[in-house]
Scaffold this motif. Structure first.
Motif, PDB file in Angstrom:
ATOM      1  N   ALA A 104      -6.293  19.909  -4.975  1.00 32.16           N
ATOM      2  CA  ALA A 104      -7.278  20.915  -4.565  1.00 32.16           C
ATOM      3  C   ALA A 104      -7.695  20.742  -3.109  1.00 32.16           C
ATOM      4  CB  ALA A 104      -8.505  20.833  -5.468  1.00 32.16           C
ATOM      5  N   ASN A 105      -7.530  19.524  -2.568  1.00 31.71           N
ATOM      6  CA  ASN A 105      -7.975  19.256  -1.196  1.00 31.71           C
ATOM      7  C   ASN A 105      -6.922  19.574  -0.146  1.00 31.71           C
ATOM      8  OD1 ASN A 105     -10.455  18.279  -2.129  1.00 31.71           O
ATOM      9  ND2 ASN A 105      -9.607  16.235  -2.452  1.00 31.71           N
ATOM     10  N   HIS A 106      -5.699  19.888  -0.568  1.00 34.07           N
ATOM     11  CA  HIS A 106      -4.605  20.188   0.367  1.00 34.07           C
ATOM     12  C   HIS A 106      -4.458  19.077   1.398  1.00 34.07           C
ATOM     13  CE1 HIS A 106      -4.532  24.183  -1.430  1.00 34.07           C
ATOM     14  NE2 HIS A 106      -5.835  24.256  -1.222  1.00 34.07           N
ATOM     15  N   SER A 107      -4.397  17.868   0.907  1.00 39.07           N
ATOM     16  CA  SER A 107      -4.335  16.694   1.769  1.00 39.07           C
ATOM     17  C   SER A 107      -2.910  16.422   2.247  1.00 39.07           C
ATOM     18  CB  SER A 107      -4.857  15.471   1.011  1.00 39.07           C
ATOM     19  OG  SER A 107      -6.175  15.679   0.568  1.00 39.07           O
ATOM     20  N   LEU A 113       0.860  -1.187   0.000  1.00 39.48           N
ATOM     21  CA  LEU A 113       0.000   0.000   0.000  1.00 39.48           C
ATOM     22  C   LEU A 113       0.891   1.230   0.000  1.00 39.48           C
ATOM     23  CD1 LEU A 113      -2.814   1.367   0.367  1.00 39.48           C
ATOM     24  CD2 LEU A 113      -2.424   1.195   2.838  1.00 39.48           C
ATOM     25  N   ASN A 114       0.818   2.027  -1.062  1.00 40.83           N
ATOM     26  CA  ASN A 114       1.645   3.224  -1.183  1.00 40.83           C
ATOM     27  C   ASN A 114       0.805   4.453  -0.868  1.00 40.83           C
ATOM     28  OD1 ASN A 114       2.717   5.672  -2.755  1.00 40.83           O
ATOM     29  ND2 ASN A 114       4.467   4.264  -2.835  1.00 40.83           N
ATOM     30  N   LEU A 115       1.195   5.164   0.187  1.00 40.42           N
ATOM     31  CA  LEU A 115       0.543   6.405   0.577  1.00 40.42           C
ATOM     32  C   LEU A 115       1.491   7.553   0.256  1.00 40.42           C
ATOM     33  CD1 LEU A 115      -0.838   5.307   4.073  1.00 40.42           C
ATOM     34  CD2 LEU A 115      -1.988   5.189   1.849  1.00 40.42           C
ATOM     35  N   SER A 116       1.153   8.322  -0.747  1.00 39.23           N
ATOM     36  CA  SER A 116       2.018   9.418  -1.176  1.00 39.23           C
ATOM     37  C   SER A 116       1.826  10.639  -0.286  1.00 39.23           C
ATOM     38  CB  SER A 116       1.712   9.805  -2.622  1.00 39.23           C
ATOM     39  OG  SER A 116       2.134   8.811  -3.507  1.00 39.23           O
ATOM     40  N   TRP A 117       2.938  11.318  -0.012  1.00 41.66           N
ATOM     41  CA  TRP A 117       2.861  12.579   0.727  1.00 41.66           C
ATOM     42  C   TRP A 117       2.469  13.659  -0.272  1.00 41.66           C
ATOM     43  CZ3 TRP A 117       1.908  14.177   5.283  1.00 41.66           C
ATOM     44  CH2 TRP A 117       2.228  15.465   5.695  1.00 41.66           C
ATOM     45  N   SER A 118       1.208  14.033  -0.254  1.00 47.07           N
ATOM     46  CA  SER A 118       0.635  14.916  -1.255  1.00 47.07           C
ATOM     47  C   SER A 118       1.350  16.269  -1.374  1.00 47.07           C
ATOM     48  CB  SER A 118      -0.852  15.136  -0.970  1.00 47.07           C
ATOM     49  OG  SER A 118      -1.442  15.955  -1.945  1.00 47.07           O
TER      50      SER A 118
END
Length: 218
Positions: free
Chosen positions: A66-69, A47-52
């Motif tokens: 657009a969500n500034h996640s 599971l790859n969770l990217s640092w947005s």
């Protein structure tokens, strides 16, 4: 006993049963995980969770920016314990309604890429695979310290993994890896079995920097 009295007793008993509180639902419960479709042709998921914020620094117009996640779902990737990983396994059709996965993939181009490159190697249909990816993403608690970041900070990969383990006690260190680029955080990866339970990672590439920079959401 008169019939009217018997009916009154039965009604009272029924009302007591119906008013009992129900157990709270847990979207990441073991029961629900066990009901997930089981893939085939690989050993485990990465599971790859990217640092947005790092991605959005150079892709400000990307839909997901657009969500500034903080951490967003990049993908759920079939992996093998010998270090290999399958890719582009078939031309199977994509999801029946791609827009129904906008919560995890606002960018429909990324959704199609992830399905073609990784999902087709899962042994699952597109909808089953994307639902599994959503369940995997939702099963991980993003550390509060990273969710509320307001200015750039620096940490070691071990410190980042410690934050994840503190907020996700069931995820051991051997299931975690941190990725970086140019000494900036790019992703946290979690190794999961086919029921989405944490497992020891195989030989995957991890960040070798001593300290990495973490920019806040933009």
């Amino acid at each position: 006993m008169k019939p009217a009295a018997l009916i009154l007793i039965l009604l009272t008993f029924t009302a007591c049963k119906s008013s009992a509180p129900s157990a709270p639902s847990n979207p990441a419960s073991t029961t629900q995980r066990a009901s997930l479709p089981i893939g085939s042709g690989f050993d485990y998921y990465l599971l790859n969770l990217s640092w947005s914020p790092e991605f959005c620094y150079s892709h400000r117009d990307a839909p997901e920016c657009a969500n500034h996640s903080t951490f967003v779902l990049h993908g759920l990737w079939p992996q093998n314990y010998d270090g290999t990983y399958p890719e582009n396994c078939s031309a199977a059709p994509g999801p029946s309604d791609p827009s129904s996965y906008k919560d995890i993939y606002p960018d429909q181009g990324l959704l199609q890429h992830e399905w073609r490159t990784h999902g087709t190697c899962s042994g699952l249909s597109a909808d089953a695979f994307l639902s599994t990816a959503r369940a995997a993403y939702q099963s991980v608690v993003i550390p509060q310290k990273l969710q509320t970041l307001t200015q750039q900070t620096s940490m070691s990969p071990n410190q980042i993994m410690n934050l994840f383990m503190e907020d996700n006690p069931k995820i051991p260190r051997e299931s975690l890896a941190v990725s970086c680029g140019n000494n900036y955080l790019t992703a946290v990866e979690i190794c999961l079995d086919k029921n989405l339970k944490p497992v020891q990672c195989g030989p995957i590439r991890a960040c070798r920097a001593v300290i990495i920079r973490i920019p806040p959401p933009r």
